[in-house]
Design an enzyme around this catalytic site. Structure first.
Site, PDB file in Angstrom:
ATOM      1  N   SER A 105       0.736  -1.214  -0.053  1.00  0.00           N
ATOM      2  CA  SER A 105      -0.029  -0.013   0.186  1.00  0.00           C
ATOM      3  C   SER A 105       0.964   1.313   0.096  1.00  0.00           C
ATOM      4  O   SER A 105       1.734   1.351  -0.901  1.00  0.00           O
ATOM      5  CB  SER A 105      -1.094  -0.168   1.072  1.00  0.00           C
ATOM      6  OG  SER A 105      -2.022   0.928   1.056  1.00  0.00           O
ATOM      7  N   ASP A 246      -9.096  -5.762  -4.785  1.00  0.00           N
ATOM      8  CA  ASP A 246      -8.651  -4.761  -3.860  1.00  0.00           C
ATOM      9  C   ASP A 246      -9.686  -3.372  -3.636  1.00  0.00           C
ATOM     10  O   ASP A 246      -9.985  -2.845  -4.712  1.00  0.00           O
ATOM     11  CB  ASP A 246      -7.343  -4.170  -4.205  1.00  0.00           C
ATOM     12  CG  ASP A 246      -6.583  -3.546  -3.437  1.00  0.00           C
ATOM     13  OD1 ASP A 246      -7.238  -2.510  -2.524  1.00  0.00           O
ATOM     14  OD2 ASP A 246      -5.310  -3.428  -3.011  1.00  0.00           O
ATOM     15  N   HIS A 274      -7.346  -6.035   0.061  1.00  0.00           N
ATOM     16  CA  HIS A 274      -6.182  -5.058   0.360  1.00  0.00           C
ATOM     17  C   HIS A 274      -5.316  -5.316   1.685  1.00  0.00           C
ATOM     18  O   HIS A 274      -4.265  -4.898   1.842  1.00  0.00           O
ATOM     19  CB  HIS A 274      -6.559  -3.739   0.672  1.00  0.00           C
ATOM     20  CG  HIS A 274      -5.741  -2.774   0.623  1.00  0.00           C
ATOM     21  ND1 HIS A 274      -5.039  -2.102  -0.471  1.00  0.00           N
ATOM     22  CD2 HIS A 274      -5.168  -1.745   1.653  1.00  0.00           C
ATOM     23  CE1 HIS A 274      -4.225  -1.089  -0.151  1.00  0.00           C
ATOM     24  NE2 HIS A 274      -4.175  -0.983   1.033  1.00  0.00           N
TER      25      HIS A 274
END
Length: 291
Positions: A105, A246, A274
């Site tokens: 991320s 995601d 995610h």
């Protein structure tokens, strides 16, 4: 049980909590977690599988998270470049001139920054569940919320489920975090709530100032010229790992990354969201990390 050794390293005036798993004489892999995420947010089974693959794994708490130093952001604002400098300080603290790097991320954006601006330190690059470091998603999100059509250069906005969760304004705490992780997980793979809850409870208990992690959002909104450097300059062997579920950075973000970095391999993980809190998923992801 995963055997680890902890130590603090310095990054300028800051102290950063770090942890190493695996043999010190094995090749190093630095794990860089996402916005507001402590090092422990990377599941132990993922770290253990990487150690089995023959590397020493170093994870750490970003500034303003966990046991690392808390920053007065108003007096000393920072950006992605400063978080990248912390990563280099971790490597220096272990006497490591180079390392494999895997970022998740926001950590994936930090990893891109390192690969662009500090290429001599990067053995290989893995970017997980992330987006191009120079992309600003806020205009696309605003257009989506206003019901406007996307602009030609927009990447896909967050999922409706995530936007609804953010709009709900739940009070901070473990229950709110568990609810967020359930959305992060996506609707396809089973959500390992007990494992996520245990990690989130531990994270809350070990944080010097839980509210300080919100500074990462401010850091992520700073788009200095260093973040706009072309990803085409990356020379490290690169793998992009992205889930097709995601909700934060839909698959188009991973595809854009793979297209921008020369020779990058894209691994699409069916059903992954995610996070990596689904049975068997930590090991599956560990096996995709470039070494």
């Amino acid at each position: 049980m995963l055997e680890t050794q902890e130590r603090f390293v310095t990054s300028g005036r800051l102290r950063l909590w770090t942890e190493r798993a695996g043999r010190p004489d094995h090749p190093p892999l630095l794990l860089i977690m996402g916005s507001a995420a402590q090092g422990i947010s990377c599941p132990d089974p993922l770290v253990a599988r990487l150690v089995e693959r023959g590397v020493q794994v170093i994870r750490f708490d970003h500034r303003d998270t966990g046991r690392s130093s808390v920053v007065d952001f108003d007096a000393h604002p920072y950006a992605i470049a400063d978080l990248a400098a912390d990563c280099l300080a971790v490597l220096d603290g272990y006497g490591l001139p180079t390392a494999h790097v895997a970022g998740m991320s926001m950590g994936g954006m930090i990893a891109q920054w390192l690969a662009v601006h500090e290429p001599a330190r990067i053995r290989s690059l893995t970017v997980l569940t992330s987006s191009p470091m120079g992309y600003d998603p806020r205009p696309a999100v605003a257009r989506t919320r206003a019901g406007e059509p996307p602009a030609p250069d927009d990447l896909p906005p967050p999922s409706p489920a995530l936007l609804a969760h953010m709009a709900a304004g739940l009070p901070p705490g473990v229950e709110s975090d568990v609810a967020l992780f359930r959305v992060f997980n996506g609707p396809v793979r089973p959500f390992d709530e007990p494992a996520a809850r245990a990690m989130l409870e531990l994270a809350l208990s070990r944080a010097i100032d839980p509210a300080a992690a919100a500074h990462h959002d401010l850091a992520g909104q700073t788009f200095a010229p260093d973040r706009l450097a072309p990803l085409s300059s990356i020379t490290a062997p690169t793998t992009i790992v992205h889930g097709d579920q995601d909700p934060v950075f839909p698959l188009g973000h991973g595809e854009a990354l793979a297209a921008a970095i020369p020779g990058a391999r894209l691994h699409v993980v069916p059903g992954m969201g995610h996070i990596f809190f689904s049975p068997g998923l930590p090991e599956e992801v560990a096996d995709l990390i470039r070494l």
